[in-house]
Design a protein around this motif. Structure first.
Motif, mmCIF file in Angstrom:
data_model
loop_
_atom_site.group_PDB
_atom_site.id
_atom_site.type_symbol
_atom_site.label_atom_id
_atom_site.label_comp_id
_atom_site.label_asym_id
_atom_site.label_seq_id
_atom_site.Cartn_x
_atom_site.Cartn_y
_atom_site.Cartn_z
ATOM 1 N N GLY A 76 0.702 -1.217 0.195
ATOM 2 C CA GLY A 76 0.088 -0.267 0.549
ATOM 3 C C GLY A 76 0.823 1.201 -0.224
ATOM 4 O O GLY A 76 0.510 2.067 -0.156
ATOM 5 N N HIS A 77 1.988 1.321 0.472
ATOM 6 C CA HIS A 77 2.700 2.509 0.959
ATOM 7 C C HIS A 77 3.925 2.699 -0.692
ATOM 8 O O HIS A 77 3.897 4.064 -0.251
ATOM 9 N N ILE A 78 3.534 2.047 -1.668
ATOM 10 C CA ILE A 78 4.580 2.190 -2.829
ATOM 11 C C ILE A 78 3.527 3.365 -3.426
ATOM 12 O O ILE A 78 4.386 4.192 -4.037
ATOM 13 N N ILE A 79 2.378 4.039 -2.956
ATOM 14 C CA ILE A 79 1.453 4.731 -3.797
ATOM 15 C C ILE A 79 1.144 6.043 -2.373
ATOM 16 O O ILE A 79 0.854 5.261 -1.911
ATOM 17 N N LYS A 80 1.788 7.058 -3.267
ATOM 18 C CA LYS A 80 1.421 8.299 -2.415
ATOM 19 C C LYS A 80 -0.184 8.799 -3.041
ATOM 20 O O LYS A 80 -0.548 9.080 -4.168
ATOM 21 N N ASP A 81 -1.236 7.996 -1.636
ATOM 22 C CA ASP A 81 -2.700 8.168 -1.918
ATOM 23 C C ASP A 81 -3.648 9.478 -2.488
ATOM 24 O O ASP A 81 -3.875 9.543 -3.693
ATOM 25 N N ASP A 82 -2.926 10.869 -1.628
ATOM 26 C CA ASP A 82 -3.870 12.200 -2.639
ATOM 27 C C ASP A 82 -3.220 12.097 -4.107
ATOM 28 O O ASP A 82 -3.769 12.076 -4.981
ATOM 29 N N ASP A 83 -1.965 11.985 -4.307
ATOM 30 C CA ASP A 83 -1.790 12.261 -5.972
ATOM 31 C C ASP A 83 -1.905 11.055 -7.128
ATOM 32 O O ASP A 83 -2.586 11.617 -8.573
ATOM 33 N N LEU A 84 -2.608 9.403 -6.621
ATOM 34 C CA LEU A 84 -3.397 8.759 -7.422
ATOM 35 C C LEU A 84 -4.602 9.162 -7.165
ATOM 36 O O LEU A 84 -5.381 9.204 -8.567
ATOM 37 N N ALA A 136 -13.451 3.284 6.747
ATOM 38 C CA ALA A 136 -14.820 3.945 6.434
ATOM 39 C C ALA A 136 -14.470 5.007 5.521
ATOM 40 O O ALA A 136 -15.416 5.540 4.633
ATOM 41 N N GLU A 137 -13.713 5.525 6.800
ATOM 42 C CA GLU A 137 -13.688 7.562 6.266
ATOM 43 C C GLU A 137 -13.140 8.184 5.029
ATOM 44 O O GLU A 137 -12.705 8.716 4.240
ATOM 45 N N HIS A 138 -11.653 6.689 4.375
ATOM 46 C CA HIS A 138 -10.557 6.932 3.655
ATOM 47 C C HIS A 138 -11.597 7.288 2.116
ATOM 48 O O HIS A 138 -12.466 7.098 2.095
ATOM 49 N N PRO A 139 -10.936 8.845 1.230
ATOM 50 C CA PRO A 139 -11.109 9.186 -0.052
ATOM 51 C C PRO A 139 -10.588 8.100 -0.992
ATOM 52 O O PRO A 139 -11.837 8.491 -2.207
ATOM 53 N N PHE A 140 -10.731 6.940 -0.233
ATOM 54 C CA PHE A 140 -10.513 5.820 -1.648
ATOM 55 C C PHE A 140 -12.564 5.184 -2.300
ATOM 56 O O PHE A 140 -12.720 4.561 -3.538
ATOM 57 N N TRP A 141 -12.775 5.616 -1.302
ATOM 58 C CA TRP A 141 -14.423 4.738 -1.116
ATOM 59 C C TRP A 141 -14.965 5.492 -2.243
ATOM 60 O O TRP A 141 -16.132 4.572 -2.760
ATOM 61 N N LYS A 142 -14.963 7.105 -2.682
ATOM 62 C CA LYS A 142 -15.684 7.621 -2.937
ATOM 63 C C LYS A 142 -14.879 7.967 -4.679
ATOM 64 O O LYS A 142 -15.315 9.081 -4.906
ATOM 65 N N ALA A 143 -13.204 7.399 -4.583
ATOM 66 C CA ALA A 143 -12.335 8.393 -5.514
ATOM 67 C C ALA A 143 -13.728 8.150 -6.814
ATOM 68 O O ALA A 143 -13.662 6.925 -7.321
#
Length: 259
Positions: free
Chosen positions: A215-223, A247-254
């Motif tokens: 998981g840490h390979i990707i910079k989440d916000d940049d993706l 549940a509150e992670h922005p990936f869910w709605k990205a």
């Protein structure tokens, strides 16, 4: 079954626990070997007889990060045990994004007839960052589908079913050529935030990113920004910095990101 077959049933006791349950005081006191996906800080020191811990994943960075990992504990990983199931999951992800089956299911639920066009995998380029055992098996299956496979390996050498094997320093070349980029990199200080805004812009606008490494390979916000702004087609993520994914992670709605 293996313990029975080895004639050790009268000498080895096996206890199994659901992931959310904690060992009892008796279990903590008598456990000598432990098999688990992960353990919380504070658990291992409460097992005075513990001699061996078997991780259920190839990477053990979570275990090594424990502040109270007993120095005398033998820790082993599960490297090589996923070389059948993981490639199948990766190929399933490729089909998921290339073939509109999920769209057809949603249209069926709504009683709608919608003409959809599947994207061919044949002749497309699959770039694999981290060509190890799993990457090699993925390459074999992808080649059978008519895909061109390229990738990076720490020590580059020719591999069956891989058209070009490059060193990590030439990652940008793989990103630029690939229609699908598969991440299978290990967890090291060098791979932290390895896929960031600078590298995401090297990818084709129509390319998909698949992370089955760490998981840490990707910079989440940049993706999230890259997917939202259509700098890439989207991403399929099998691993995350924090698991389970909050549940509150922005990936869910990205937009364009499948978790």
């Amino acid at each position: 079954d293996a313990i029975d077959a080895a004639g050790l049933a009268d000498r080895v006791a096996i206890d199994t626990l659901p992931r959310k349950e904690k060992p009892s005081a008796d279990q903590l006191a008598r456990t000598e070997a432990l098999m688990a996906g992960a353990v919380p800080a504070g658990l291992l020191p409460t097992m005075p007889k513990l001699r061996w811990a078997q991780a259920m994943s190839a990477g053990v960075e979570g275990w090594l990060a424990l502040p109270d990992l007993p120095p005398q504990l033998a820790l082993t990983c599960a490297r090589g045990t996923h070389t059948e199931s993981m490639p199948e999951n990766i190929i399933a992800a490729l089909f998921h994004v290339a073939k509109p089956m999920s769209v057809a299911v949603e249209n069926q639920k709504q009683g709608k007839w919608v003409h959809t066009v599947a994207q061919p995998l044949y002749s497309k380029t699959l770039g694999i960052l981290g060509l190890g055992a799993i990457g090699g098996e993925v390459a074999r299956i992808a080649a059978a589908l008519g895909m061109r496979v390229i990738g990076t390996k720490r020590r580059p050498q020719s591999m069956a079913n891989v058209a070009e094997v490059l060193p990590p320093e030439r990652t940008d070349e793989v990103l630029a050529q690939s229609d699908f980029v598969l991440l299978l990199l290990p967890a090291t200080p060098e791979t932290d935030n390895f896929i960031n805004a600078k590298r995401l812009v090297k990818m084709k606008p129509g390319a998909w990113l698949l992370n089955f490494g760490r998981g840490h390979i990707i910079k989440d916000d940049d993706l999230i920004v890259a997917a939202k702004e259509k700098k890439i087609a989207g991403a399929v993520l099998d691993v995350f910095r924090q698991e389970p994914l909050p549940a509150e992670h922005p990936f869910w709605k990205a937009e364009g990101i499948i978790v």
